[in-house]
Design a protein around this motif. Sequence first.
Motif, PDB file in Angstrom:
ATOM      1  N   MET A  18       0.820  -1.199   0.000  1.00  0.00           N
ATOM      2  CA  MET A  18       0.000   0.000   0.000  1.00  0.00           C
ATOM      3  C   MET A  18       0.861   1.259   0.000  1.00  0.00           C
ATOM      4  SD  MET A  18      -3.028  -0.771  -0.347  1.00  0.00           S
ATOM      5  CE  MET A  18      -4.052  -2.225  -0.308  1.00  0.00           C
ATOM      6  N   LEU A  19       2.005   1.199   0.661  1.00  0.00           N
ATOM      7  CA  LEU A  19       2.900   2.356   0.658  1.00  0.00           C
ATOM      8  C   LEU A  19       3.330   2.690  -0.756  1.00  0.00           C
ATOM      9  CD1 LEU A  19       4.764   4.395   2.010  1.00  0.00           C
ATOM     10  CD2 LEU A  19       6.459   2.578   2.241  1.00  0.00           C
ATOM     11  N   LYS A  20       3.727   1.674  -1.503  1.00  0.00           N
ATOM     12  CA  LYS A  20       4.232   1.938  -2.839  1.00  0.00           C
ATOM     13  C   LYS A  20       3.118   2.313  -3.791  1.00  0.00           C
ATOM     14  CE  LYS A  20       8.306  -0.881  -2.185  1.00  0.00           C
ATOM     15  NZ  LYS A  20       8.193  -0.868  -0.767  1.00  0.00           N
ATOM     16  N   GLN A  21       1.917   1.838  -3.552  1.00  0.00           N
ATOM     17  CA  GLN A  21       0.812   2.250  -4.405  1.00  0.00           C
ATOM     18  C   GLN A  21       0.588   3.753  -4.295  1.00  0.00           C
ATOM     19  OE1 GLN A  21      -2.433  -0.149  -3.152  1.00  0.00           O
ATOM     20  NE2 GLN A  21      -1.660  -2.003  -4.088  1.00  0.00           N
ATOM     21  N   LYS A 236       5.801  -0.203 -12.190  1.00  0.00           N
ATOM     22  CA  LYS A 236       6.112  -0.633 -10.827  1.00  0.00           C
ATOM     23  C   LYS A 236       4.836  -0.786 -10.006  1.00  0.00           C
ATOM     24  CE  LYS A 236       9.055   0.235  -6.868  1.00  0.00           C
ATOM     25  NZ  LYS A 236      10.104   1.074  -6.270  1.00  0.00           N
ATOM     26  N   ASN A 237       3.963   0.197 -10.087  1.00  0.00           N
ATOM     27  CA  ASN A 237       2.699   0.110  -9.363  1.00  0.00           C
ATOM     28  C   ASN A 237       1.815  -0.994  -9.935  1.00  0.00           C
ATOM     29  OD1 ASN A 237       1.126   0.919  -7.258  1.00  0.00           O
ATOM     30  ND2 ASN A 237       0.162   2.606  -8.336  1.00  0.00           N
ATOM     31  N   TYR A 238       1.982  -1.270 -11.221  1.00  0.00           N
ATOM     32  CA  TYR A 238       1.234  -2.371 -11.854  1.00  0.00           C
ATOM     33  C   TYR A 238       1.585  -3.697 -11.187  1.00  0.00           C
ATOM     34  CZ  TYR A 238       0.057  -5.879 -15.381  1.00  0.00           C
ATOM     35  OH  TYR A 238      -0.428  -6.986 -16.027  1.00  0.00           O
ATOM     36  N   TYR A 239       2.874  -3.940 -10.981  1.00  0.00           N
ATOM     37  CA  TYR A 239       3.299  -5.207 -10.379  1.00  0.00           C
ATOM     38  C   TYR A 239       2.850  -5.305  -8.915  1.00  0.00           C
ATOM     39  CZ  TYR A 239       6.211  -5.707 -14.535  1.00  0.00           C
ATOM     40  OH  TYR A 239       6.640  -5.820 -15.829  1.00  0.00           O
ATOM     41  N   VAL A 240       2.941  -4.194  -8.213  1.00  0.00           N
ATOM     42  CA  VAL A 240       2.515  -4.194  -6.807  1.00  0.00           C
ATOM     43  C   VAL A 240       1.015  -4.473  -6.706  1.00  0.00           C
ATOM     44  CG1 VAL A 240       2.227  -2.739  -4.771  1.00  0.00           C
ATOM     45  CG2 VAL A 240       4.371  -2.679  -6.020  1.00  0.00           C
ATOM     46  N   THR A 241       0.225  -3.840  -7.575  1.00  0.00           N
ATOM     47  CA  THR A 241      -1.224  -4.016  -7.541  1.00  0.00           C
ATOM     48  C   THR A 241      -1.617  -5.429  -7.956  1.00  0.00           C
ATOM     49  OG1 THR A 241      -1.443  -1.680  -8.124  1.00  0.00           O
ATOM     50  CG2 THR A 241      -3.419  -3.012  -8.294  1.00  0.00           C
ATOM     51  N   LEU A 242      -0.830  -6.066  -8.795  1.00  0.00           N
ATOM     52  CA  LEU A 242      -1.104  -7.457  -9.167  1.00  0.00           C
ATOM     53  C   LEU A 242      -1.135  -8.368  -7.933  1.00  0.00           C
ATOM     54  CD1 LEU A 242       0.944  -8.196 -12.428  1.00  0.00           C
ATOM     55  CD2 LEU A 242      -1.518  -8.477 -12.101  1.00  0.00           C
ATOM     56  N   VAL A 243      -0.278  -8.082  -6.952  1.00  0.00           N
ATOM     57  CA  VAL A 243      -0.267  -8.890  -5.726  1.00  0.00           C
ATOM     58  C   VAL A 243      -1.598  -8.721  -4.981  1.00  0.00           C
ATOM     59  CG1 VAL A 243       0.917  -9.340  -3.550  1.00  0.00           C
ATOM     60  CG2 VAL A 243       2.232  -8.694  -5.565  1.00  0.00           C
ATOM     61  N   ASN A 244      -2.094  -7.476  -4.893  1.00  0.00           N
ATOM     62  CA  ASN A 244      -3.389  -7.252  -4.253  1.00  0.00           C
ATOM     63  C   ASN A 244      -4.520  -7.934  -5.030  1.00  0.00           C
ATOM     64  OD1 ASN A 244      -2.323  -5.620  -2.236  1.00  0.00           O
ATOM     65  ND2 ASN A 244      -2.394  -3.826  -3.521  1.00  0.00           N
ATOM     66  N   TYR A 245      -4.399  -7.919  -6.353  1.00  0.00           N
ATOM     67  CA  TYR A 245      -5.383  -8.578  -7.219  1.00  0.00           C
ATOM     68  C   TYR A 245      -5.404 -10.080  -6.925  1.00  0.00           C
ATOM     69  CZ  TYR A 245      -7.860  -9.344 -11.690  1.00  0.00           C
ATOM     70  OH  TYR A 245      -8.762  -9.662 -12.655  1.00  0.00           O
ATOM     71  N   GLY A 246      -4.224 -10.667  -6.825  1.00  0.00           N
ATOM     72  CA  GLY A 246      -4.140 -12.087  -6.490  1.00  0.00           C
ATOM     73  C   GLY A 246      -4.697 -12.387  -5.112  1.00  0.00           C
ATOM     74  N   GLU A 247      -4.487 -11.460  -4.179  1.00  0.00           N
ATOM     75  CA  GLU A 247      -5.020 -11.617  -2.820  1.00  0.00           C
ATOM     76  C   GLU A 247      -6.545 -11.751  -2.846  1.00  0.00           C
ATOM     77  OE1 GLU A 247      -5.457  -8.724   1.075  1.00  0.00           O
ATOM     78  OE2 GLU A 247      -4.072  -8.209  -0.523  1.00  0.00           O
ATOM     79  N   SER A 277       7.809  -5.913  -1.223  1.00  0.00           N
ATOM     80  CA  SER A 277       6.619  -6.383  -1.941  1.00  0.00           C
ATOM     81  C   SER A 277       6.795  -7.836  -2.366  1.00  0.00           C
ATOM     82  CB  SER A 277       6.359  -5.503  -3.163  1.00  0.00           C
ATOM     83  OG  SER A 277       6.094  -4.177  -2.770  1.00  0.00           O
ATOM     84  N   LYS A 278       8.000  -8.201  -2.730  1.00  0.00           N
ATOM     85  CA  LYS A 278       8.256  -9.590  -3.104  1.00  0.00           C
ATOM     86  C   LYS A 278       8.066 -10.512  -1.905  1.00  0.00           C
ATOM     87  CE  LYS A 278      11.590 -12.741  -5.196  1.00  0.00           C
ATOM     88  NZ  LYS A 278      12.949 -12.920  -5.780  1.00  0.00           N
ATOM     89  N   GLY A 279       8.495 -10.072  -0.722  1.00  0.00           N
ATOM     90  CA  GLY A 279       8.300 -10.874   0.480  1.00  0.00           C
ATOM     91  C   GLY A 279       6.826 -11.134   0.747  1.00  0.00           C
TER      92      GLY A 279
END
Length: 636
Positions: A18-21, A236-247, A277-279
């Motif tokens: 969320m910070l990076k978003q 960069k935000n695309y990849y971070v948001t993909l993790v939330n999408y998967g969640e 974010s990878k963690g």
Amino acid sequence: MPNITIYFFTLLQANPLMLKQKISPFVLLFLLLLTGKNYGQSGFSAKEIQIRKIMMSNPEQAKTLVRNFLTTTEKRHDTTNANMYVYYGFAHNLLNAPDSAIYYYKKALGYVDKYPKSKAKAYLNLGISYRKLTKYDTALKYLKLSETLNKEISNKNGLGMVYGEIASVYNQQFQYEKSIDYLLEALNLFKQSNKPDLINPVKQRLAGTYVGTQNYAFAADLYADVLSYFKTVDLKNYYVTLVNYGECFYYIGNYTKAKAAINEALPGLDKFKDTESKGIALAWLGAIAFKEKDFVKGVAYYDKGLKMLYEKKSYASHAIFLRYITDLNENGKYDKATAAIADSEKKLKDTPVGIKLRADLEKQKSITYKSNDAKDKSIASLEKALVYKDSINFAGYEEKLNKQQAQYQNELQRKKNIALAKHNKFLALKVKSETQKKIIVIGLFVAALAIMLAGYIFYRFKRKLENEKMKSMTMSNALIAQQYENEQESNRQLKKSLLEKQSDLMSGAMRLAGVQENINEMLVAVKEKEDGIDADFLTKKLETLIKQEDYWEAFEKKFSEAHPHFRANLLQAYPGLNKTDLFFASLLKLKLPYKDIGRLMAISPESVVKRKYRLKKKMHIEDEDMFDKILLEMQA
């Protein structure tokens, strides 16, 4: 199982995702770009451009450049000093040092007193940093100061940013209704300026709010919408948001889509060297593996992800760790859970965490210890969980229990002292005959035996009392925990129902407005084309149809379901209002645009403004904000 997603979203800046978003591009626009242009200068200096270029990829190096620049003796403009201290604070925030960030933001504040727009941004920076430290009252204080300044200078984009951050504060306190209100306000402001770089991050936060309310399907739709934007302008935000999408897909139960989204994100996170974010992404793969009963792979993913978060001292560590031991407990991996708890003790020691998360962590620790026959540790963790959930009541109980134990110990010691005094008295007597000596010996023996027997009886009584109290406390704790979960579930269902009714009401109003507009168009068409048509007759019929009150029954019913007491309370407060006034006030409460209200009432937007003026006059209210506040806060 606790809803770990709530923690990932509500911690926000405590969560690297969320910070990076918010940093790119939403927060960067307001937190990093305190430019010379805003202060009246022509633009960035070469040094500032260099700092901004490396800030996200290497905050440590950016911090060094700022420090070197500030140590030079050359004379600088106040705005340049302010910029540099903001960059310094921002770098510390990226390095998870909010205390230091606050110090440098306040230093920047000392240079911008003559520049209200920049001062508002400095207050915003402070509000975000205090929120990271979970000091919510202080955060709201600075955000309200920023709100006031932005209103004074009519800075709609700045005001929208403030509303987005206030929403984050309420999210971290699980006050989703307030959070949604502020996010919608921010979205409305940004839509007026038609800036996709501001609109999409707010929609992203709104998606996170729906995750917090467990509306995962709708949240996934919102994430899908913003992903298409981020993919073209902000990888960069695309990849971070993909993790939330998967969640979201994890909670929906579609593990195939969840893994696909997260696995797509991993190479991008590696490309941008975003280990935090990878963690988190690896931890979600671990959670999916547990659902698929592949425990070896699940443990490996979790351990690898947590190692990355521990090294970064990430604010997401607590939430990830809670999911880990929850999965271990639910699958009977108690030995591994015990080892994970021991490993986390020092590594999580200095990381801020909310009280609810603390309570759920202690609850899971209690389950682990109990299953490994560590009875004392289990009870201690259960007690801590209760303290966090109801500190006042439990503190009173604990104090009462300690007092009872102290009274018992004092009584036992008093009896021992009495026996010891008798013993000393016997020793002080002089025995003149063997018979007297034997009596003394026998007396001492009997006294000692009596003391031992009394001690044994008291010990057995104490153990029995403690066991009974512990059994009672355990049952009470379980009952309280269940009641708490039931209340939380009830609150979530009520909030979900209210949101659905509000959405249904807005949709119905728009459909009625469309019907109303079609009828008006028919009237105009009939009046313009009279060949072969009895225009007067058809016109009168249509005008009669518009005036029929039954036409609005569907809208009236849905409005009453969503706001059952609004009109009655408004009429009680302002008895001079008529039925038309109450209907008009209902449309204003829905925050419909003047154009849509005009369509519903078959009048022009200008007439809507005039009618609103007359309604304010009837209610004896002159201030526009006060009028809107009364309608919004009127008990429904």
